[in-house]
Design a protein around this motif. Structure first.
Motif, PDB file in Angstrom:
ATOM      1  N   ALA A   1      49.199  81.594  45.103  1.00 49.58           N
ATOM      2  CA  ALA A   1      50.113  80.260  44.883  1.00 49.58           C
ATOM      3  C   ALA A   1      51.502  80.560  44.084  1.00 49.58           C
ATOM      4  O   ALA A   1      51.359  81.414  43.191  1.00 49.58           O
ATOM      5  CB  ALA A   1      49.575  79.078  44.145  1.00 49.58           C
ATOM      6  N   ALA A   2      52.289  80.057  44.520  1.00 46.93           N
ATOM      7  CA  ALA A   2      53.728  80.015  43.758  1.00 46.93           C
ATOM      8  C   ALA A   2      53.534  79.172  42.327  1.00 46.93           C
ATOM      9  O   ALA A   2      53.744  77.832  42.455  1.00 46.93           O
ATOM     10  CB  ALA A   2      54.656  79.723  44.766  1.00 46.93           C
ATOM     11  N   LEU A   3      53.471  79.872  41.350  1.00 47.16           N
ATOM     12  CA  LEU A   3      53.309  79.081  40.218  1.00 47.16           C
ATOM     13  C   LEU A   3      54.582  79.305  39.317  1.00 47.16           C
ATOM     14  O   LEU A   3      54.916  80.305  39.083  1.00 47.16           O
ATOM     15  CB  LEU A   3      52.091  79.502  39.197  1.00 47.16           C
ATOM     16  N   ASP A   4      55.056  78.168  38.521  1.00 43.38           N
ATOM     17  CA  ASP A   4      56.078  78.366  37.584  1.00 43.38           C
ATOM     18  C   ASP A   4      55.493  78.338  36.144  1.00 43.38           C
ATOM     19  O   ASP A   4      54.209  78.187  35.809  1.00 43.38           O
ATOM     20  CB  ASP A   4      57.338  77.251  37.768  1.00 43.38           C
ATOM     21  N   ASP A   5      56.165  78.456  35.076  1.00 45.98           N
ATOM     22  CA  ASP A   5      55.849  78.373  33.620  1.00 45.98           C
ATOM     23  C   ASP A   5      55.016  77.208  33.277  1.00 45.98           C
ATOM     24  O   ASP A   5      54.149  77.290  32.427  1.00 45.98           O
ATOM     25  CB  ASP A   5      57.078  78.665  32.871  1.00 45.98           C
ATOM     26  N   ASP A   6      55.432  75.997  33.610  1.00 42.55           N
ATOM     27  CA  ASP A   6      55.046  74.764  33.331  1.00 42.55           C
ATOM     28  C   ASP A   6      53.514  74.823  34.096  1.00 42.55           C
ATOM     29  O   ASP A   6      52.393  74.450  33.460  1.00 42.55           O
ATOM     30  CB  ASP A   6      55.670  73.609  33.913  1.00 42.55           C
ATOM     31  N   ASP A   7      53.331  75.342  35.564  1.00 42.48           N
ATOM     32  CA  ASP A   7      52.069  75.425  36.038  1.00 42.48           C
ATOM     33  C   ASP A   7      51.127  76.362  35.047  1.00 42.48           C
ATOM     34  O   ASP A   7      49.907  75.763  34.686  1.00 42.48           O
ATOM     35  CB  ASP A   7      52.251  76.044  37.468  1.00 42.48           C
ATOM     36  N   ARG A   8      51.735  77.444  34.609  1.00 38.69           N
ATOM     37  CA  ARG A   8      50.739  78.568  33.761  1.00 38.69           C
ATOM     38  C   ARG A   8      50.397  77.648  32.560  1.00 38.69           C
ATOM     39  O   ARG A   8      49.222  78.019  32.129  1.00 38.69           O
ATOM     40  CB  ARG A   8      51.370  79.671  33.769  1.00 38.69           C
ATOM     41  N   ARG A   9      51.448  76.957  31.973  1.00 38.56           N
ATOM     42  CA  ARG A   9      50.800  76.441  30.584  1.00 38.56           C
ATOM     43  C   ARG A   9      49.880  75.391  30.804  1.00 38.56           C
ATOM     44  O   ARG A   9      48.951  75.035  30.056  1.00 38.56           O
ATOM     45  CB  ARG A   9      52.093  75.865  30.042  1.00 38.56           C
ATOM     46  N   PHE A  10      49.959  74.527  31.851  1.00 44.21           N
ATOM     47  CA  PHE A  10      48.908  73.565  32.356  1.00 44.21           C
ATOM     48  C   PHE A  10      47.510  74.139  32.326  1.00 44.21           C
ATOM     49  O   PHE A  10      46.475  73.738  31.933  1.00 44.21           O
ATOM     50  CB  PHE A  10      49.520  72.595  33.403  1.00 44.21           C
ATOM     51  N   LEU A  11      47.626  75.181  33.220  1.00 37.84           N
ATOM     52  CA  LEU A  11      46.273  75.992  33.346  1.00 37.84           C
ATOM     53  C   LEU A  11      45.644  76.692  32.282  1.00 37.84           C
ATOM     54  O   LEU A  11      44.482  76.451  31.952  1.00 37.84           O
ATOM     55  CB  LEU A  11      46.633  77.040  34.410  1.00 37.84           C
ATOM     56  N   ALA A  12      46.566  77.107  31.412  1.00 35.80           N
ATOM     57  CA  ALA A  12      46.074  77.454  30.339  1.00 35.80           C
ATOM     58  C   ALA A  12      45.393  76.555  29.446  1.00 35.80           C
ATOM     59  O   ALA A  12      44.363  76.885  28.670  1.00 35.80           O
ATOM     60  CB  ALA A  12      47.283  78.458  29.543  1.00 35.80           C
ATOM     61  N   GLY A  13      46.026  75.334  29.499  1.00 39.37           N
ATOM     62  CA  GLY A  13      45.608  74.118  28.627  1.00 39.37           C
ATOM     63  C   GLY A  13      44.242  73.822  29.065  1.00 39.37           C
ATOM     64  O   GLY A  13      43.338  73.453  28.113  1.00 39.37           O
ATOM     65  N   LEU A  14      43.886  73.897  30.209  1.00 37.94           N
ATOM     66  CA  LEU A  14      42.628  73.569  30.921  1.00 37.94           C
ATOM     67  C   LEU A  14      41.444  74.612  30.244  1.00 37.94           C
ATOM     68  O   LEU A  14      40.227  74.060  30.124  1.00 37.94           O
ATOM     69  CB  LEU A  14      42.630  73.748  32.393  1.00 37.94           C
ATOM     70  N   ASP A  15      41.802  76.022  29.947  1.00 32.34           N
ATOM     71  CA  ASP A  15      40.908  76.874  29.579  1.00 32.34           C
ATOM     72  C   ASP A  15      40.749  76.797  27.932  1.00 32.34           C
ATOM     73  O   ASP A  15      39.888  77.307  27.372  1.00 32.34           O
ATOM     74  CB  ASP A  15      41.449  78.175  29.992  1.00 32.34           C
ATOM     75  N   ALA A  16      41.775  76.150  27.257  1.00 36.45           N
ATOM     76  CA  ALA A  16      41.618  76.078  25.918  1.00 36.45           C
ATOM     77  C   ALA A  16      40.253  75.173  25.328  1.00 36.45           C
ATOM     78  O   ALA A  16      40.151  74.255  26.044  1.00 36.45           O
ATOM     79  CB  ALA A  16      43.025  75.235  25.249  1.00 36.45           C
ATOM     80  N   PRO A  17      39.738  75.792  24.299  1.00 35.14           N
ATOM     81  CA  PRO A  17      38.658  74.805  23.807  1.00 35.14           C
ATOM     82  C   PRO A  17      39.182  73.528  23.237  1.00 35.14           C
ATOM     83  O   PRO A  17      40.397  73.363  22.615  1.00 35.14           O
ATOM     84  CB  PRO A  17      37.954  75.792  22.664  1.00 35.14           C
ATOM     85  N   ALA A  18      38.416  72.708  23.463  1.00 32.08           N
ATOM     86  CA  ALA A  18      38.471  71.170  22.805  1.00 32.08           C
ATOM     87  C   ALA A  18      38.766  71.098  21.553  1.00 32.08           C
ATOM     88  O   ALA A  18      37.883  72.042  20.766  1.00 32.08           O
ATOM     89  CB  ALA A  18      37.554  70.318  23.443  1.00 32.08           C
ATOM     90  N   GLU A  19      39.528  70.190  20.961  1.00 35.25           N
ATOM     91  CA  GLU A  19      39.728  70.114  19.432  1.00 35.25           C
ATOM     92  C   GLU A  19      38.313  69.403  18.968  1.00 35.25           C
ATOM     93  O   GLU A  19      37.935  68.560  19.389  1.00 35.25           O
ATOM     94  CB  GLU A  19      40.920  69.426  19.009  1.00 35.25           C
ATOM     95  N   PRO A  20      37.742  70.037  17.745  1.00 35.10           N
ATOM     96  CA  PRO A  20      36.647  69.382  17.296  1.00 35.10           C
ATOM     97  C   PRO A  20      37.157  68.003  16.604  1.00 35.10           C
ATOM     98  O   PRO A  20      38.223  67.781  16.081  1.00 35.10           O
ATOM     99  CB  PRO A  20      36.379  70.230  16.328  1.00 35.10           C
ATOM    100  N   ALA A  21      35.974  67.369  16.948  1.00 34.93           N
ATOM    101  CA  ALA A  21      36.533  65.758  16.493  1.00 34.93           C
ATOM    102  C   ALA A  21      36.107  65.825  14.808  1.00 34.93           C
ATOM    103  O   ALA A  21      35.526  66.363  14.463  1.00 34.93           O
ATOM    104  CB  ALA A  21      35.207  65.034  16.943  1.00 34.93           C
ATOM    105  N   ASP A  22      36.795  64.858  14.091  1.00 37.70           N
ATOM    106  CA  ASP A  22      36.681  64.593  12.764  1.00 37.70           C
ATOM    107  C   ASP A  22      35.250  64.220  12.310  1.00 37.70           C
ATOM    108  O   ASP A  22      34.983  63.327  13.047  1.00 37.70           O
ATOM    109  CB  ASP A  22      37.808  63.767  12.167  1.00 37.70           C
ATOM    110  N   GLY A  23      34.825  64.950  11.468  1.00 35.24           N
ATOM    111  CA  GLY A  23      33.260  64.419  10.925  1.00 35.24           C
ATOM    112  C   GLY A  23      33.356  63.369   9.816  1.00 35.24           C
ATOM    113  O   GLY A  23      34.558  63.161   9.206  1.00 35.24           O
TER     114      GLY A  23
END
Length: 247
Positions: free
Chosen positions: A225-247
């Protein structure tokens, strides 16, 4: 576009070509269909189009004489259609293939039957196409799929030209989710951004959802697919681990 279909069962196409988008495309002058009965090109009293395979084996093979005679009856010169044999050994049909064929003045689809066609018929076609790795009883269903996919891309075939440009695979991705009225159905609401009137925000949401859906259902498509920088940042964000919730 002029579309020829070479088949032993031309009656198979009567209803599909006379309904919905395919009929409207013909009424608008974007496409015209000619059904060619291969049996009309036989020379024996029994109108035989198949015979047993040399070397033995099960099933029957379509004879070369009537098929080639049918192909040679098609327009020649500048009006000659691109001759396409529908066969499991052909190249995989795709949206890109449909877009390429839609630019041509005409195509001729050859529908095989039985165990296939005599190998020598391949000397008289321009290319071979396959819908996928499965077996059909004949090429007619495959031909209808090709016709539908191609005709909708021919200028003037659709009432809304933007429809074809926004569908799945048009830009190498699956299409974004679609919603219509009512705004809430059985506890599920339409995403607020679609009701916001902010066309820029809507376009971004649709692009991101197309990326998300493609990643989830057809990640193989992302490789081409033809992806631009914004597309790649969005996809990378999907792979990023979720931020832990404050305990």
């Amino acid at each position: 576009m002029q579309i020829f279909v070479l088949s032993l069962f031309p009656e198979f196409f009567a209803s599909p070509l006379a309904t919905t988008m395919l009929r409207k495309a013909q009424e608008r002058g974007a496409a015209d269909y000619t059904l060619v009965d291969v049996r009309d090109f036989t020379t024996d009293k029994h109108r035989m189009t198949d015979d047993t395979p040399y070397g033995g084996g099960s099933g029957m093979v379509m004879k070369p004489e009537p098929l080639v005679a049918a192909l040679e009856s098609l327009p020649a010169g500048d009006a000659a259609p691109r001759r396409i044999l529908l066969t499991p050994r052909g190249a995989r049909f795709s949206q890109a293939t449909a877009a390429r064929l839609a630019t041509l003045p005409g195509i001729a689809l050859v529908c095989g039957r039985y165990e296939g066609v005599d190998e020598r018929v391949r000397d008289f076609v321009d290319e071979e196409l396959s819908l996928g790795d499965f077996v059909l009883s004949g090429g007619e269903i495959a031909a209808l799929a090709v016709i539908d996919a191609v005709v909708r891309l021919v200028p003037g075939a659709l009432g809304c030209a933007a429809s074809a440009a926004e569908e799945s695979f048009a830009d190498g991705l699956l299409e974004y989710p679609q919603y219509t009225r009512p705004p809430e159905f059985r506890g599920r609401a339409v995403p607020p951004v679609l009701l916001s009137g902010d066309h820029g925000a809507i376009a971004r949401w649709r692009r991101h959802e197309a990326l998300r859906r493609t990643r989830e259902s057809r990640p193989d498509l992302l490789a081409t697919a033809a992806l631009d920088d914004d597309d790649r940042r969005f996809l990378a964000g999907l792979d990023a681990p979720a931020e832990p919730a404050d305990g």
